[in-house]
Scaffold this motif. Structure first.
Motif, PDB file in Angstrom:
ATOM      1  N   LYS A  90      12.455 -41.614 -32.557  1.00 41.78           N
ATOM      2  CA  LYS A  90      13.661 -40.902 -32.157  1.00 41.78           C
ATOM      3  C   LYS A  90      13.324 -39.730 -31.254  1.00 41.78           C
ATOM      4  CE  LYS A  90      14.421 -40.327 -36.526  1.00 41.78           C
ATOM      5  NZ  LYS A  90      13.495 -41.334 -37.087  1.00 41.78           N
ATOM      6  N   GLU A  91      14.229 -39.443 -30.331  1.00 47.37           N
ATOM      7  CA  GLU A  91      14.054 -38.309 -29.417  1.00 47.37           C
ATOM      8  C   GLU A  91      14.250 -37.005 -30.187  1.00 47.37           C
ATOM      9  OE1 GLU A  91      15.899 -36.827 -25.166  1.00 47.37           O
ATOM     10  OE2 GLU A  91      17.189 -37.798 -26.627  1.00 47.37           O
TER      11      GLU A  91
ATOM     12  N   ILE B 238      23.428 -41.417 -26.297  1.00 49.28           N
ATOM     13  CA  ILE B 238      22.498 -42.038 -25.351  1.00 49.28           C
ATOM     14  C   ILE B 238      21.249 -41.172 -25.305  1.00 49.28           C
ATOM     15  CG2 ILE B 238      22.172 -42.748 -22.969  1.00 49.28           C
ATOM     16  CD1 ILE B 238      25.174 -43.083 -22.760  1.00 49.28           C
ATOM     17  N   THR B 239      20.154 -41.639 -25.921  1.00 47.14           N
ATOM     18  CA  THR B 239      18.942 -40.840 -26.036  1.00 47.14           C
ATOM     19  C   THR B 239      17.768 -41.567 -25.413  1.00 47.14           C
ATOM     20  OG1 THR B 239      18.449 -41.807 -28.187  1.00 47.14           O
ATOM     21  CG2 THR B 239      19.744 -39.795 -28.187  1.00 47.14           C
ATOM     22  N   ARG B 240      16.752 -40.781 -25.067  1.00 48.30           N
ATOM     23  CA  ARG B 240      15.511 -41.357 -24.543  1.00 48.30           C
ATOM     24  C   ARG B 240      14.530 -41.454 -25.712  1.00 48.30           C
ATOM     25  NH1 ARG B 240      13.580 -42.275 -19.710  1.00 48.30           N
ATOM     26  NH2 ARG B 240      15.296 -41.185 -18.706  1.00 48.30           N
ATOM     27  N   GLU B 241      14.043 -42.656 -25.982  1.00 42.99           N
ATOM     28  CA  GLU B 241      13.170 -42.867 -27.130  1.00 42.99           C
ATOM     29  C   GLU B 241      11.954 -43.680 -26.718  1.00 42.99           C
ATOM     30  OE1 GLU B 241      15.080 -43.849 -30.780  1.00 42.99           O
ATOM     31  OE2 GLU B 241      17.066 -43.435 -29.985  1.00 42.99           O
TER      32      GLU B 241
ATOM     33  N   GLU C 189       8.945 -46.573 -22.465  1.00 50.56           N
ATOM     34  CA  GLU C 189      10.180 -45.789 -22.456  1.00 50.56           C
ATOM     35  C   GLU C 189      11.194 -46.532 -21.602  1.00 50.56           C
ATOM     36  OE1 GLU C 189      10.393 -41.651 -21.716  1.00 50.56           O
ATOM     37  OE2 GLU C 189       8.550 -41.188 -22.823  1.00 50.56           O
TER      38      GLU C 189
ATOM     39  N   ASP D  60      14.983 -47.189 -19.956  1.00 43.52           N
ATOM     40  CA  ASP D  60      16.073 -46.370 -19.434  1.00 43.52           C
ATOM     41  C   ASP D  60      17.109 -46.133 -20.531  1.00 43.52           C
ATOM     42  OD1 ASP D  60      17.500 -45.410 -16.756  1.00 43.52           O
ATOM     43  OD2 ASP D  60      18.993 -46.430 -18.010  1.00 43.52           O
ATOM     44  N   ARG D  61      17.625 -44.922 -20.592  1.00 42.26           N
ATOM     45  CA  ARG D  61      18.542 -44.585 -21.685  1.00 42.26           C
ATOM     46  C   ARG D  61      19.830 -45.405 -21.639  1.00 42.26           C
ATOM     47  NH1 ARG D  61      19.787 -38.472 -21.463  1.00 42.26           N
ATOM     48  NH2 ARG D  61      17.520 -38.425 -21.223  1.00 42.26           N
TER      49      ARG D  61
ATOM     50  N   SER E 182      19.698 -48.658 -20.977  1.00 41.02           N
ATOM     51  CA  SER E 182      19.229 -50.039 -21.093  1.00 41.02           C
ATOM     52  C   SER E 182      19.909 -50.770 -22.260  1.00 41.02           C
ATOM     53  CB  SER E 182      17.720 -50.060 -21.303  1.00 41.02           C
ATOM     54  OG  SER E 182      17.287 -51.340 -21.715  1.00 41.02           O
TER      55      SER E 182
ATOM     56  N   LEU F 295      17.431 -51.129 -25.159  1.00 44.41           N
ATOM     57  CA  LEU F 295      17.303 -49.935 -25.993  1.00 44.41           C
ATOM     58  C   LEU F 295      18.510 -49.806 -26.917  1.00 44.41           C
ATOM     59  CD1 LEU F 295      15.873 -47.334 -26.781  1.00 44.41           C
ATOM     60  CD2 LEU F 295      17.058 -46.174 -24.902  1.00 44.41           C
TER      61      LEU F 295
ATOM     62  N   GLN G 170      18.387 -49.625 -30.915  1.00 46.66           N
ATOM     63  CA  GLN G 170      18.997 -48.474 -31.589  1.00 46.66           C
ATOM     64  C   GLN G 170      20.047 -48.922 -32.606  1.00 46.66           C
ATOM     65  OE1 GLN G 170      20.316 -46.344 -28.101  1.00 46.66           O
ATOM     66  NE2 GLN G 170      18.746 -44.776 -28.355  1.00 46.66           N
TER      67      GLN G 170
END
Length: 608
Positions: A481-482, A490-493, A505, A507-508, A510, A513, A517
């Motif tokens: 988790k970010e 919408i997070t970058r993880e 990584e 794209d947030r 995507s 992803l 999630q």
């Protein structure tokens, strides 16, 4: 298996095909069991699923019956009991919602309940509803149109003045005598008529009440009745599909079969109006169309709370007269005219649901194929298992496993675990649940990919465990988790991959992803929910068990009086005094413990 026709009886009965582990794959019936089985093992059966079935069959058990009717009923009972993979198996409706009108009570009330909580001697039952949204929407409409009480029996007899619902014109307030028993029962009858589709009687009764109230110059009451009349008239006129030739309760069945799937649609007509639609889908069904539809009707209508008077079917079914007699339904196969058009309409709807399902399947397959390519997975991720753990300051640790098959979360496959030796450590908790899941697993029941909620540490635990059990075919991922966030934004993880591969990584925005999630969040939700349930149970049980002056007998009486330890602990002092077996000291001790243990708690919850 090698098929020998002479090993099976030529009499009427039921046969059960089983695999090498004695799991029932398919249940069928036949006038001559040997003849029917010979058809399966010949090379001339063109049904798509038959070769797949026969490939797995190791043994066949038979049960003889006196006639075909007994065979039909026994087959239906066994299918419902065992839910074989290659039969038409309706989902267990015990989890579906239904609306109950408790007519056995002095002052009946409406409530929304699960089918598993119902018994049909409790009053009028409407349902089950396969759509929870439809059930709740109908329930809210009923509460608005028919102002029956909403409070419990205990609250009803305790009140000294009407609650706010009476002021909102949502309750007749029988609790304080603001309506007569006759007025209340008249509203109950209107609710029953409305749910049975008899809107004419409901409108007639409401108009009569409106006019009577106006004559007595009770204009506020007359206005309420008038508003209900307008709402029902608007609801009735909004039903654009009107068929004057159809009177009574009629269900029209649509049937579609394609690419290994069967879709069945039911159009519900009540007094000429199309009131609702319901659809069911089945995969891997071996039976022919007539057998599949027969099995569906037997399961669907045998225990239905409200059956129609008449069924319109697209084609003849097996033992049609027996099914009709057993279910108490008239069955018609329309050949032409308006009635045939309705069956065709149902078929078109069944085809449309098939197209929607097919598109969803194609989209999921594309998504999983891109996942395999992007993350460089060894396997196509058809079955994915995702794990998460949860605890409160190291106490009451639990874990959840969520399973996705072909891109769709399968609730029946999911599991909850009570951690036995976590020692307050998330790593040990994850290690234990993974060990319990995979140490005795059958090789055929392994997932294609395992996803953990965590980072490199959790992934290392998983890889060591799989290596110890000589499991080398599974892809492994950990989703970090970010900044420790667990929201659904919408997070970058980071996605850590097994065997020392570099982290990825995405794209947030995507879709890959988002899918991962969704899996992680569902596992997190289930773990948190299970933990809270266990925590509450432990908390309130320990509070009740350790109150000075309240021994086992008083504890038992408290639970019997209030329904649960929690309710007893939080009950008002007035109700505690009314029990008659608690002293002032007991009540004081209860209140002190409730305050000190609940309202002064400063612990915070955590999840890996």
């Amino acid at each position: 298996m090698k098929f020998d026709p002479s090993a099976f009886p030529t009499k009427t009965g039921v046969y059960l095909m089983k695999d090498g582990q004695k799991r029932i794959l398919y249940i069928g019936k036949a006038r001559s069991i040997a003849v029917r089985l010979k058809q399966y093992f010949s090379l001339h059966d063109e049904r798509a699923m038959v070769p797949m079935l026969i490939e797995q069959v190791e043994t066949i058990d038979t049960i003889l019956t006196r006639n075909e009717k007994e065979a039909l009923l026994l087959e239906n009972t066994l299918i419902k009991q065992h839910q074989p993979k290659y039969n038409v198996c309706l989902k267990d409706d015990k989890t579906f919602l239904a609306i109950r009108l408790s007519t056995k009570r002095e002052w009946p009330m409406l409530d929304l309940v699960r089918m598993k909580e119902l018994s049909y001697d409790q009053g009028e039952i409407f349902g089950p509803y396969t759509s929870a949204f439809s059930a709740r929407k109908t329930f809210e409409l009923l509460k608005k149109l028919f102002p029956l009480r909403k409070c419990t029996d205990k609250e009803l007899y305790r009140r000294k003045r009407p609650c706010i619902l009476h002021g909102m014109k949502r309750c007749l307030a029988p609790c304080v005598g603001l309506c007569t028993a006759d007025e209340y029962q008249s509203t109950v009858r209107d609710a029953i008529h409305f749910m049975h589709g008899n809107t004419k009687e409901v409108l007639s009764d409401l108009k009569r009440k409106r006019d009577a109230a106006a004559e007595e110059k009770q204009f506020e009451k007359a206005q309420i009745y008038h508003e209900h009349v307008l709402e029902i008239e608007d609801l009735v006129t909004s039903k654009t599909a009107v068929y004057p030739l159809l009177q009574g309760a009629i269900d029209v069945i649509g049937f579609s079969r394609s690419a290994g799937y069967i879709f069945i649609v039911i159009l519900f007509f009540r007094d000429g109006k199309l009131t609702s639609l319901e659809h069911h889908d089945f995969a891997n069904v071996v039976s022919d169309d007539a057998g599949a539809l027969t099995s569906f009707l037997m399961q669907h209508y045998q225990e239905a709370a409200a059956r129609p008077d008449h069924l319109f079917l697209p084609f003849e079914i097996e033992q049609q007269s027996v099914v009709s007699s057993h279910l108490g339904l008239k069955i018609t196969i329309p050949k032409a005219g308006k009635k045939r058009q309705l069956v065709e309409l149902a078929r078109i709807n069944a085809n449309e649901f098939y197209e929607q399902e097919k598109n969803a399947i194609v989209q999921n397959e594309d998504l999983l194929a891109r996942m395999q390519e992007t993350l460089m997975l060894k396997n196509f991720p058809s079955r994915i298992e995702c794990f998460d753990t949860s605890n409160l300051s190291g106490k009451d640790a639990v874990a959840a496993m969520v399973v996705a098959i072909d891109g769709k979360i399968e609730k029946k496959e999911s599991r909850l675990y009570k951690i036995k030796n976590s020692e307050g450590d998330d790593y040990n908790a994850m290690k234990e649940v993974l060990e319990r899941r995979y140490k005795k697993t059958e090789k055929g029941n392994l997932p294609d990919m395992i996803v953990l909620d965590g980072g490199k540490g959790q992934l290392a635990i998983l890889e060591k465990l799989l290596e110890r059990h000589d499991i080398v075919t599974i892809d492994t991922l950990a989703l970090a988790k970010e900044e420790g966030r667990h929201d659904k934004g919408i997070t970058r993880e980071k996605i850590y991959r097994g065997h020392g591969a570099a982290a990825v990584e995405l794209d947030r925005f995507s879709p890959l992803l988002f899918f991962l999630q969704t899996l992680r969040d569902e596992a997190h939700r289930r773990a948190i929910g299970y933990h809270k349930k266990r925590r509450a149970k432990t908390l309130f049980r320990s509070l009740i068990d350790n109150i000075e002056g309240i021994g086992p007998r008083k504890k038992e009486k408290l639970i019997k009086a209030f329904g649960s330890p929690k309710a007893a602990l939080l009950a008002p002092e007035e109700l505690l005094k009314e029990t008659g077996f608690l002293t002032e000291a007991n009540i004081k001790a209860l209140k002190q413990r409730a305050y000190s243990s609940i309202f002064s708690s400063g612990e915070t919850e955590s999840s890996s």
